[in-house]
Scaffold this motif. Sequence first.
Motif, short mmCIF file in Angstrom:
data_model
loop_
_atom_site.label_atom_id
_atom_site.label_comp_id
_atom_site.label_asym_id
_atom_site.label_seq_id
_atom_site.Cartn_x
_atom_site.Cartn_y
_atom_site.Cartn_z
N ASN A 1 5.13 34.25 -14.14
CA ASN A 1 6.70 33.09 -13.86
C ASN A 1 7.43 33.73 -13.15
OD1 ASN A 1 8.79 35.57 -14.52
ND2 ASN A 1 7.96 35.57 -16.06
N GLY A 2 7.93 32.91 -12.42
CA GLY A 2 9.12 32.72 -11.47
C GLY A 2 9.45 34.32 -11.26
N SER A 3 9.97 34.55 -12.52
CA SER A 3 11.23 36.38 -11.95
C SER A 3 9.56 36.99 -11.46
CB SER A 3 11.71 36.64 -13.11
OG SER A 3 12.31 35.68 -13.71
N THR A 4 8.93 37.22 -12.03
CA THR A 4 7.59 38.01 -11.54
C THR A 4 6.92 37.76 -10.08
OG1 THR A 4 6.00 36.85 -13.07
CG2 THR A 4 7.11 38.85 -14.27
N ALA A 5 6.37 36.25 -10.20
CA ALA A 5 6.31 35.58 -8.94
C ALA A 5 7.82 36.76 -7.91
CB ALA A 5 6.61 34.24 -8.70
N MET A 6 8.73 36.88 -7.88
CA MET A 6 9.99 37.21 -6.94
C MET A 6 9.24 38.77 -6.70
SD MET A 6 10.65 35.11 -4.71
CE MET A 6 12.14 35.55 -4.35
N GLU A 7 8.94 39.79 -8.25
CA GLU A 7 9.14 40.66 -8.64
C GLU A 7 7.58 41.63 -7.87
OE1 GLU A 7 11.71 43.84 -10.40
OE2 GLU A 7 11.57 42.03 -10.88
N VAL A 8 6.79 40.91 -7.49
CA VAL A 8 5.35 41.25 -6.43
C VAL A 8 6.30 41.08 -5.01
CG1 VAL A 8 3.52 40.44 -6.18
CG2 VAL A 8 4.07 40.70 -8.41
N ALA A 9 6.83 39.60 -5.16
CA ALA A 9 7.32 39.78 -3.89
C ALA A 9 7.94 40.72 -3.07
CB ALA A 9 7.66 38.14 -2.82
N VAL A 10 9.51 40.94 -3.85
CA VAL A 10 10.22 42.03 -2.93
C VAL A 10 9.66 43.24 -3.45
CG1 VAL A 10 11.72 43.44 -4.15
CG2 VAL A 10 12.18 41.31 -4.50
N LYS A 11 8.63 43.52 -4.32
CA LYS A 11 7.32 45.25 -3.98
C LYS A 11 6.50 44.89 -2.89
CE LYS A 11 6.35 46.92 -7.97
NZ LYS A 11 5.73 46.64 -9.73
N MET A 12 5.83 43.79 -2.83
CA MET A 12 4.86 43.54 -2.42
C MET A 12 5.85 43.98 -0.65
SD MET A 12 2.49 40.51 -1.15
CE MET A 12 1.48 40.34 -2.76
N ALA A 13 7.11 42.60 -0.36
CA ALA A 13 7.55 43.73 0.75
C ALA A 13 7.91 44.63 1.61
CB ALA A 13 8.84 42.72 0.60
N TYR A 14 8.82 45.55 0.00
CA TYR A 14 8.82 47.23 0.67
C TYR A 14 7.77 47.91 0.73
CZ TYR A 14 10.09 51.98 -0.16
OH TYR A 14 10.76 52.89 0.02
N GLN A 15 6.27 47.71 0.14
CA GLN A 15 5.58 48.54 0.07
C GLN A 15 4.66 48.85 1.10
OE1 GLN A 15 2.59 49.28 -3.33
NE2 GLN A 15 1.73 50.32 -2.32
N PHE A 16 5.09 46.94 1.89
CA PHE A 16 4.53 47.24 3.44
C PHE A 16 4.94 48.34 4.20
CE2 PHE A 16 5.07 44.78 7.21
CZ PHE A 16 3.84 44.50 8.00
N GLN A 17 6.10 47.91 4.03
CA GLN A 17 7.00 48.84 4.74
C GLN A 17 6.80 50.24 5.40
OE1 GLN A 17 8.44 46.91 7.37
NE2 GLN A 17 9.71 45.60 6.85
N VAL A 18 6.80 50.15 3.77
CA VAL A 18 5.59 52.30 3.26
C VAL A 18 4.92 52.41 4.09
CG1 VAL A 18 4.88 53.42 1.92
CG2 VAL A 18 7.29 52.13 1.22
N HIS A 19 3.59 51.37 4.34
CA HIS A 19 2.71 51.58 5.26
C HIS A 19 2.55 51.47 6.41
CE1 HIS A 19 0.54 52.00 0.72
NE2 HIS A 19 0.49 50.80 0.63
N LEU A 20 3.80 51.19 6.56
CA LEU A 20 3.92 50.98 7.89
C LEU A 20 4.42 52.11 8.52
CD1 LEU A 20 2.91 48.19 8.72
CD2 LEU A 20 4.38 47.36 9.57
N GLY A 21 4.65 52.98 7.86
CA GLY A 21 6.07 54.24 8.27
C GLY A 21 7.08 53.89 8.00
N ARG A 22 7.53 53.26 7.79
CA ARG A 22 9.03 52.30 7.65
C ARG A 22 9.29 52.54 6.11
NH1 ARG A 22 8.69 48.07 12.50
NH2 ARG A 22 8.37 46.86 10.14
N PRO A 23 9.89 53.70 5.38
CA PRO A 23 9.70 53.88 3.65
C PRO A 23 11.50 54.24 3.69
CG PRO A 23 9.46 56.10 4.72
CD PRO A 23 9.20 55.31 5.73
N GLU A 24 12.54 53.87 4.84
CA GLU A 24 13.25 53.81 5.18
C GLU A 24 14.48 52.02 4.70
OE1 GLU A 24 12.50 53.09 9.12
OE2 GLU A 24 12.41 54.69 7.50
N ARG A 25 13.08 51.01 5.18
CA ARG A 25 13.35 49.94 4.95
C ARG A 25 13.34 49.29 3.62
NH1 ARG A 25 12.88 45.86 9.69
NH2 ARG A 25 12.93 46.78 11.32
N SER A 26 14.25 49.73 2.56
CA SER A 26 14.31 49.51 1.31
C SER A 26 14.96 48.96 1.09
CB SER A 26 14.94 50.43 0.60
OG SER A 26 15.73 51.46 1.20
#
Length: 453
Positions: A117-142
């Motif tokens: 559903n739309g909520s979970t699609a956005m939940e995925v987007a938010v988690k995906m964007a943050y984990q992307f930053q973590v993998h780039l070595g920027r966990p402070e971008r939360s």
Amino acid sequence: MNTYTSEQLRAWDKRHVWHPFTQMQDWEREEPIVITRGEGCWLIDSDGKRYLDGVAAMWTNVHGHCRKELNEALKLQVDRLEHSTLLGLASEQSVILAHKLAEIAPSGLDRVFYSDNGSTAMEVAVKMAYQFQVHLGRPERSRFITFKNGYHGDTLGAVSVGGIDIYHTTFRPLMFETVQAPAPYCYRCELGCSDQAACGMKCLDVLEALMAEHAATCAGLVIEPLIQGAGGMIVQPHGFLKRVRELCDYYDLLMVTDEVATGFGRTGRMFACENEDVVPDIMAVSKGIAAGYLPIAATLTNERVYGAFLGEYAELKTFFHGHTFTGNPLACAVALRSLELFESDHLLENLQPKIALLGGRLESMMALPHVGNVRQCGMAAGIELVDDRESRRAYPWEQKIGVRVCQEARRHGIFSRPLGNTVVVFPPLVVSPDELDFLMDGLDRSIRTITGD
């Protein structure tokens, strides 16, 4: 099939069903409409009364109710496979649909993560964007930059990036922190703007200042492109979205677009972003993806984001998120047939005269003294009702003017649902010109009756 009387159904509904976004004490005092069938753009209740579906089954319906071709696609698939899983297996229909979505999505969005559903699609987007930053070595971008009046769903991550106090304030202790920017809304603007274009420019100035201050601690920006839906059908001025994309690029922020309501033709293009040639980094879709038939959603992203999650098993770069019904074959089969109907019915081309017709009808409504503002983006619109137009004084919330107008509309054969004191116009995309006139005539009469015009 068991047959029950209207009285039984209403009684059991009041006894057992807890309805969303509904004060149940009020609901239990009323006689609810129980829908049993659908035909085209019409809903039929347990007493045989017909209602034009003015909200497209909560903004999902594209081709009408019980469209023969979609029914057949569902029946064919259910005889082959009702559900499998994407955990350790591929699934035929989800593979084909992902390929098709990659073909029609804005360029480069060719990685598809399914949810329901739309909520979970956005939940995925938010988690995906943050984990992307973590993998780039920027966990402070939360954190995320969000917009006032934004709505992205009701799971906690989606609530956190929302901006509608009445929906979200109660849950604030459970929410993560965001940086909220103003949204262009010149009719009730807090920035002292003179018109929509000026409002957009001032909002962009504030947004850029916020980005300059906070980008180093933000994973991305979340936006509903072109129109904020649940916030009151608030339409952004032309060029606003494109400038947001430019600012995201400059400040190195992922741009996350919520196309849950706007995707699949609602704005006149397949996706709202296409109206300004914008390609986001992450895009969430749902609602119209399966034409309102079954729950399915998808979060699309590009190779840059996807690539950050690749690594050895022991590195734990896996995207740790999933849903039981991810890529459900029944929903995917209907979604694929729906996309075929877009082509065979020339749906997007046929929308253009109906968009113009709706615009003309909305403009004529401005003659009503208690219509303070009308807003339209494609086949989505809002009619804002006010106590006094000259002073822009709003009706008191407790008068429930929007609710009462929509209740009156039922007497004219229309089902609608308001956003506060804004009456929503959001019919199935296949609505005929005559049906669209019927809808607008009924809303016009209802507004006159309830406001005393």
